[in-house]
Structure formats: C-alpha cells, structure tokens
Design an enzyme around this catalytic site. Structure first.
Site, mmCIF file in Angstrom:
data_model
loop_
_atom_site.group_PDB
_atom_site.id
_atom_site.type_symbol
_atom_site.label_atom_id
_atom_site.label_comp_id
_atom_site.label_asym_id
_atom_site.label_seq_id
_atom_site.Cartn_x
_atom_site.Cartn_y
_atom_site.Cartn_z
ATOM 1 N N TRP A 130 1.068 -1.282 0.029
ATOM 2 C CA TRP A 130 0.013 0.007 0.062
ATOM 3 C C TRP A 130 1.000 1.114 -0.013
ATOM 4 C CZ3 TRP A 130 -2.301 2.520 4.877
ATOM 5 C CH2 TRP A 130 -3.330 3.271 4.456
ATOM 6 N N ASP A 211 -1.850 -6.576 8.622
ATOM 7 C CA ASP A 211 -2.656 -5.527 8.217
ATOM 8 C C ASP A 211 -3.839 -5.816 7.604
ATOM 9 O OD1 ASP A 211 -4.077 -2.974 7.573
ATOM 10 O OD2 ASP A 211 -2.244 -2.145 6.162
ATOM 11 N N LYS A 246 -13.902 -0.575 4.528
ATOM 12 C CA LYS A 246 -14.503 -1.258 3.143
ATOM 13 C C LYS A 246 -15.620 -2.477 3.438
ATOM 14 C CE LYS A 246 -10.277 0.190 2.052
ATOM 15 N NZ LYS A 246 -9.867 1.199 1.052
#
Ligand code: KET
Length: 408
Positions: A130, A211, A246
């Site tokens: 990311w 994560d 999300k």
C-alpha cells in the site's frame, strides 16, 4: 514566517480521488482509491448499516466522550471477528484491543508503540505494498525495509524470494503482512505458503504485524483471517490492525481496531495501558457514531446475518467484474492471457501498466487508476466494465505496436 514551507506533492491515491471528483466527463470511471461501488455506480449504504443507524435514532444516546481505548462493545466484536469466537488467546485475556481511527489510525498507534518498545527493530514491508505504508511508518520514526513479494513474470507471489529475505532478518524484526486481498497486487499466499511463512516467523523470532483492511472480500470473513489464526495458534506475539472502512462501506466514519496478542493477561493489561497513553497524546479518544453502528450490527443476530450476506454480495460482484474484464480484454487481444485477473483476489489488480499509460487513460478516457498500474476492480460496474476493458486493451495494443516498431 512560513516561507520555508514547501508544497505538498500530493498523495498517489487520495489526490487522484480529488482529480476524479473534479472531472466532468460523462462515464468517467474511478479505479483509483479502494472504494467499492455497486452495479449502479454508487457507493452503497449497506442495509444492515441503515437498520443500525435507524435503531440508534430510535434510542438517542448522549454524544459523550468514549474512553481512550474506544467502545468496549465494539472491542469485543473486533476480537470475535479477527480472532474467531471463543479463541483461547481472547478467553485467556491475552489480547489487548483498542478501537482506532480506521485502519490508518491502527497502523499509526502501532508504529508509535513499536518505536517506543522495539527501538532497534525495523519494519519490513512487501515490495510493493500500500502506497501509504512506508510514509506512515517512517513518520513515526521507524526504519523500513522491504521483502520481495510480487513477481511480474509469473504475476504471482515470489515466495522463495520472500522466504529467503525473512530468513535473514534479525530477531524481533517486525514483518508487515496482509492476510488476504493484498494491496496493491491482489496476489495472496496459498495456505501452504502461509504455513512456511509462519514457521519461519516463529523459528527466527520475528514479530508479525497483520494489516487486514479487506476482511470478507477474498474468500469469506473467517477464511480471510485464517493466517492470523495460524499465528496465534503458535502462541506468538502478533500485532493486528483491522479496518471497517470497506467491509461496512463506512469509509468516512473512520472505524478500525488494533489488537496485540500477548503472552499472558498481565502483559496484555500493560500493553493496553500503553496503547491508551499513545492515543491520549494524539487524538485522546476515538469517534463514537461509526463504532455504535458497527457494534449494533455485529451484536444483533439478524443484522449480523444481513451484513454477512451483504459482504458476500460485494465479494461475488467483484469476482464477476474480474471475469468480465478478463473476457473483454482477451476478446480484444486474442494473444493475451488475462487469467491473472480472475486468480487475484480482493479489490485490487496489478495491470503492469506504466505511469505514462495510466496518465493516458486518465486524460484520454477519464479512467482513473493509481500510477503503479493498480486498478480497483470494485470500481467497475456492468455499465463501465466493457468500456474500461476496451481502453485497457487499446493501451496494450499500442504497446505491442511500439514494441514491433522499435524492436523492444
Ligand atoms: N491498510 C491497507 C492495506 C489499506 O489498503 C488501507 C486503505 C488501509 C490500511 C487504511 O484503511 P482506512 O480504514 O481507510 O484507514 N487503502 C485504500 C484507501 C487509502 O489509500 O486510504 C486504498 O489503498 O485505496
């Protein structure tokens, strides 16, 4: 007094979203940021979330401060969701969990904790990862290293390269891993590969930092968390950040969690105390509304079931968009094997496009994607998928023409 302040180059993901919002092209497609759109091109308000919000309106509560560690009902739900119901570590009180400001807040609090208690440890991130991982960790004063992850040739994971690097890391190195739906590549480890990684982490006394921002978008809520469960079954110290942005379509409410799995309840109590003290010095306590919504959904059996069905719908829709994209691209370029699109999982796919090609798609076709060539497949709908796939195929075809002309 402020003349020495330089200009901000912008963020590769968030600045793209600002440009997309300002673009007036009809039929524009946002494949930049990780946002899930429904088939009508809208960011959904989940029915389960709507019901919970209604229940909260029917029973108004004061907007008081939450404690530093967040809403305790939500913290219990996080433990159930991330570690599984009735897990030994949770039952034994060995897990310190706080509610955080999204997944990003969890990463930052963890980074501050690591800096304070593991000052000699670097954090190792996947290549690529990311876009925000490195700046976020470095801003907390941590040294960051990379381990090999994506193999462009196979469009899969370079497991041998990854293992070789992990094998050479000093004890107590922190290894940041994504348990499922890897951002940005969409390539995950297989269960056997996870077993190998977990073995090495344990043998070499490395500290996993998981994560998890897309739980439920890969194979299912439990399946996506299975690497975390493998780690805690070994009684290892584990950091876990999780995001509800999300999987609840609650991006702007900023709800996430940070859990630290410890050796015993006594250590967990002290770790929790130190996490609270870090929170106190940054934002004092987390926001209330999103936490109440999520706890209400997760605690109520009917709403919970509704939410799981909604996640399944999102997961299935993402898979069908992957299929359409693959089919249209392969139909446009018969020599092309786009099977990677359907083997990768989660919101993202790595297309292998160059930054110049992504700029061309943005400027000429109003198709927005991150410069690294990452696309958010969840930004596709039945309406825009064929157009996007044709545009991608056009870029690939141009590339082949250039290669034919220049011989490279
Ligand atoms: N971890 C990962 C791996 C991740 O992709 C994101 C967000 C986060 C943490 C942060 O979660 P949040 O709850 O939003 O703070 N990624 C998307 C959004 C962004 O860049 O901020 C993205 O990659 O598009």
């Amino acid at each position: 007094m402020l003349d020495h302040v330089g200009s901000y180059a912008g963020d590769p993901i968030l600045s793209l979203m600002e440009k997309f919002a300002a673009d007036e092209t009809v039929g524009k497609a946002n494949l930049g940021i990780g946002l899930y759109y429904d088939d009508n091109g809208r960011i959904p308000i989940l029915c389960s979330v709507g019901e919970a919000a209604q229940a909260l309106r029917n029973n108004p509560q004061p907007h008081t401060y939450l404690p530093m560690e967040g809403l305790s009902r939500l913290r219990e739900c996080i433990q159930d969701l991330v570690f599984g119901k009735d897990t030994d570590a949770v039952r034994e009180g060995r897990v310190a969990t706080i509610q955080t400001i999204g997944g990003s807040g969890a990463l930052h609090v963890a980074a501050r904790f690591i800096r304070a208690y593991f000052p000699d440890s670097a954090v190792w991130i996947s290549d690529p990862t990311w876009d925000n991982h490195r700046p976020l960790l470095e801003s907390a004063g941590l040294n960051v290293g990379v381990y090999p992850y994506y193999d462009a040739k196979t469009q899969g994971v370079d497991i041998e390269g990854m293992i070789a690097t992990l094998n050479g890391l000093p004890e107590k190195s922190i290894v940041l891993l994504q348990p499922s739906c890897h951002n940005p590549t969409g390539c995950d480890l297989t269960p056997d590969q996870w077993d190998r990684v977990v073995d090495i982490m344990e043998q070499r006394r490395l500290i996993p930092f998981m994560d998890m921002a897309y739980q439920g978008f890969g194979d299912g809520l439990n399946e996506d968390a299975s690497p975390i469960r493998k780690l805690i079954a070994r009684s290892m110290t584990v950091f876990v950040s999780n995001s509800f942005s999300k999987n609840f379509s609650l991006y702007g409410e900023r709800v996430g969690g940070l859990s630290v799995v410890c050796a015993n309840a006594d250590v967990a109590g002290r770790v929790l105390g130190q996490l609270k003290s870090i929170v106190r010095t940054i934002y004092s306590s987390p926001p209330l509304h999103g936490a109440r919504i999520i706890a209400t959904v997760l605690e109520d059996p009917t709403m919970h079931q509704m939410w799981e069905a909604e996640i399944e719908q999102m997961r299935v829709r993402i898979k069908s968009m992957r299929k359409i994209l693959r089919e249209v691209m392969e139909a446009n370029i018969p020599s092309m094997d786009a099977s990677y699109l359907t083997t990768q999982r989660g919101m993202f796919s790595y297309t292998g496009l160059t930054p110049e090609e992504t700029f061309w798609l943005k400027d000429e076709k109003a198709i927005y994607m991150v410069q690294s060539g990452r696309i958010c497949v969840a930004g596709l709908s039945e309406q825009n998928a064929p157009r996007v796939a044709e545009a991608l195929a056009e870029v690939m075809a141009r590339r082949q023409q250039v290669a034919a002309l220049t011989g490279c």
